[in-house]
Design a protein around this motif. Structure first.
Motif, short mmCIF file in Angstrom:
data_model
loop_
_atom_site.label_atom_id
_atom_site.label_comp_id
_atom_site.label_asym_id
_atom_site.label_seq_id
_atom_site.Cartn_x
_atom_site.Cartn_y
_atom_site.Cartn_z
N ARG A 63 30.46 35.08 24.48
CA ARG A 63 30.11 33.76 23.94
C ARG A 63 28.66 33.42 24.21
O ARG A 63 28.01 32.77 23.40
CB ARG A 63 31.03 32.70 24.56
N TRP A 64 28.17 33.87 25.36
CA TRP A 64 26.76 33.63 25.71
C TRP A 64 25.85 34.35 24.71
O TRP A 64 24.82 33.82 24.29
CB TRP A 64 26.51 34.11 27.12
N GLY A 65 26.26 35.55 24.29
CA GLY A 65 25.51 36.26 23.26
C GLY A 65 25.57 35.54 21.92
O GLY A 65 24.57 35.46 21.20
N LEU A 66 26.75 35.03 21.58
CA LEU A 66 26.88 34.27 20.33
C LEU A 66 25.98 33.03 20.32
O LEU A 66 25.41 32.67 19.29
CB LEU A 66 28.33 33.84 20.12
N LEU A 67 25.86 32.41 21.48
CA LEU A 67 24.98 31.24 21.58
C LEU A 67 23.54 31.63 21.25
O LEU A 67 22.83 30.89 20.55
CB LEU A 67 25.05 30.66 23.00
N ALA A 68 23.11 32.80 21.70
CA ALA A 68 21.75 33.26 21.39
C ALA A 68 21.59 33.49 19.89
O ALA A 68 20.57 33.11 19.30
CB ALA A 68 21.46 34.56 22.15
N VAL A 69 22.59 34.11 19.27
CA VAL A 69 22.52 34.38 17.83
C VAL A 69 22.47 33.08 17.04
O VAL A 69 21.65 32.91 16.14
CB VAL A 69 23.71 35.24 17.39
N HIS A 70 23.38 32.16 17.37
CA HIS A 70 23.40 30.88 16.65
C HIS A 70 22.10 30.10 16.88
O HIS A 70 21.59 29.45 15.96
CB HIS A 70 24.60 30.05 17.09
N GLY A 71 21.58 30.16 18.10
CA GLY A 71 20.33 29.47 18.39
C GLY A 71 19.17 30.03 17.58
O GLY A 71 18.33 29.29 17.05
N LYS A 72 19.14 31.36 17.44
CA LYS A 72 18.07 31.99 16.67
C LYS A 72 18.18 31.63 15.19
O LYS A 72 17.18 31.34 14.52
CB LYS A 72 18.15 33.51 16.85
N ARG A 73 19.42 31.63 14.68
CA ARG A 73 19.61 31.26 13.28
C ARG A 73 19.23 29.81 13.03
O ARG A 73 18.61 29.47 12.02
CB ARG A 73 21.07 31.48 12.88
N THR A 74 19.59 28.93 13.96
CA THR A 74 19.25 27.51 13.82
C THR A 74 17.74 27.32 13.83
O THR A 74 17.19 26.54 13.03
CB THR A 74 19.88 26.69 14.96
N ALA A 75 17.06 28.08 14.71
CA ALA A 75 15.60 27.97 14.78
C ALA A 75 14.96 28.42 13.47
O ALA A 75 13.99 27.79 12.98
CB ALA A 75 15.07 28.82 15.93
N ARG A 76 15.50 29.51 12.86
CA ARG A 76 14.95 29.97 11.58
C ARG A 76 15.16 28.92 10.48
O ARG A 76 14.28 28.69 9.65
CB ARG A 76 15.60 31.29 11.18
N GLU A 77 16.35 28.30 10.47
CA GLU A 77 16.61 27.27 9.46
C GLU A 77 15.69 26.07 9.64
O GLU A 77 15.20 25.50 8.65
CB GLU A 77 18.08 26.83 9.55
N LEU A 78 15.46 25.69 10.88
CA LEU A 78 14.55 24.57 11.14
C LEU A 78 13.14 24.88 10.66
O LEU A 78 12.45 24.02 10.10
CB LEU A 78 14.53 24.25 12.63
N MET A 79 12.72 26.15 10.87
CA MET A 79 11.37 26.53 10.44
C MET A 79 11.23 26.46 8.93
O MET A 79 10.14 26.15 8.42
CB MET A 79 11.05 27.94 10.94
N LYS A 80 12.32 26.72 8.20
CA LYS A 80 12.28 26.62 6.75
C LYS A 80 11.98 25.19 6.32
O LYS A 80 11.34 24.95 5.29
CB LYS A 80 13.60 27.08 6.14
N TRP A 81 12.51 24.22 7.10
CA TRP A 81 12.26 22.81 6.79
C TRP A 81 10.91 22.35 7.32
O TRP A 81 10.19 21.60 6.66
CB TRP A 81 13.36 21.94 7.40
#
Length: 379
Positions: free
Chosen positions: A343-361
């Motif tokens: 789950r700790w690894g999943l948190l890293a993946v989701h966090g990275k994806r969220t950061a990429r989406e934020l950068m798009k905005w």
């Protein structure tokens, strides 16, 4: 084989790892293991590459009634707050596979090893490079619910043990770049005296010298074609190669094929011993003589050496033209997978994806704010 007959242990200390050698060597011989599955190769990878880089051993050993029937050497390392698990290797493009006895018990052995990886080693990510898609390990790993990276590669194998006559084999290949085997070497011979040697494993000084030259050539080639792996610049990988080819630490596990012109080395190839499949590990050549096709010349002699020794030859993954040529198009598919295991690894993946989406905005808003600032300064 019953599941109750099997036991799995995880060896995490160097002394315990070294103590496996005798059993490991026996298993490697009877299982016809690959070069990179041999204990000596894994030991050199540990001492020269993994240990200096701060990796931690996680070697999974499977036993049936006390007898070693499976071994899979792995290591872990930290990247920021997360733990990654990778195969123990010199980290230069080696396959991922499990050394084990074949037969109907193979799926059970691999399933037990995979369970140990996922549930006992506590890695957040498991990275598995170059798995042949026909092996049991790939079937298990690819079905995991959180595969976050998957890339496909072509892998080439020359079945030289099926050949009985070298000249007949060469004649059956046709041409590569409109040249048949031997033609490039005959052209080079017009420039001076050409010699091809397999360096004696006991000649430590010459081995070290030619490995240094070869890696220098490889770096220059990588710069020209914009294809330069981290391992080419690594003194750790250099030391691994030198000991792999020499006898200072025990039996040499590879040979160094060298092409010279008027006594000057101009091309070299490292090819492993076979059991009975050998592996072409790395080649390099002097760009000054590149127009003569030195890479093709030294590879041809490496193939001939493997043929004479009674080995098949694995060229590894890649798209270089000589691989389908010498293998007669004998290709298989290999996959590189990265799997999230906690789950700790999943948190890293989701966090990275969220950061990429934020950068798009955020990026368009930054550009708009910058444009408005320039306009307001102008007026």
């Amino acid at each position: 084989m019953n599941d109750t007959d099997l036991q799995y242990e995880i060896v995490g200390d160097e002394d315990g790892f070294r103590a496996l050698q005798h059993e490991w060597d026996d298993l490697w011989a009877r299982a016809h293991g690959r070069y990179d599955q041999a204990f000596r190769v894994c030991w050199l990878a540990w001492r020269h590459v993994a240990k200096p880089r701060g990796r931690k051993l996680r070697c999974i050993v499977g036993r049936e009634k006390g007898r070693m029937v499976m071994v899979w050497p792995l290591v872990t390392h930290k990247r920021y707050l997360w733990t990654y698990m990778v195969p123990l290797s010199p980290e230069a493009g080696d396959y991922t596979s499990v050394l084990m006895e074949g037969g109907p018990s193979a799926p059970t052995l691999v399933a037990g090893a995979w369970h140990a990886v996922c549930h006992r080693c506590k890695a957040d990510f498991v990275h598995l490079p170059y798995m042949n898609e026909g092996i049991e390990l790939y079937q298990l790993a690819s079905c995991e619910p959180h595969v976050v990276h998957a890339s496909r590669h072509d892998s080439w194998l020359a079945k030289l043990r099926e050949e009985t006559d070298w000249d007949a084999y060469c004649n059956s290949l046709g041409t590569m770049y409109r040249k048949k085997p031997g033609a490039r070497e005959r052209r080079l011979a017009k420039e001076g005296q050409v010699a091809v040697r397999v360096i004696d494993p006991s000649d430590a000084l010459e081995i070290a010298s030619i490995v240094d030259w070869m890696l220098e050539w490889k770096r220059a080639w990588g710069d020209r074609v914009d294809k330069r792996g981290e391992w080419v610049d690594s003194p750790l990988f250099r030391n691994f190669l030198v000991d792999l080819l020499g006898t200072a630490q025990g039996q040499a596990m590879a040979r160094l094929v060298v092409v010279s012109l008027d006594g000057k080395p101009i091309a070299a190839l490292v090819v492993s011993l076979g059991n009975p499949c050998a592996t072409a590990i790395i080649a390099g050549f002097d760009a000054e003589y590149g127009k003569f096709g030195l890479g093709s010349i030294v590879v041809e002699h490496g193939v001939k050496w493997a043929f004479e020794q009674g080995f098949d030859l694995d060229f590894g993954v890649g798209s270089e033209h000589f691989k389908p040529y010498w293998s007669r198009g004998n290709v298989s598919t290999a996959w590189t997978l990265q799997i999230v295991n906690t789950r700790w690894g999943l948190l890293a993946v989701h966090g990275k994806r969220t950061a990429r989406e934020l950068m798009k905005w955020v990026s368009p808003l930054r550009r708009l704010a910058s444009m408005q600032g320039r306009v307001s300064r102008r007026y």
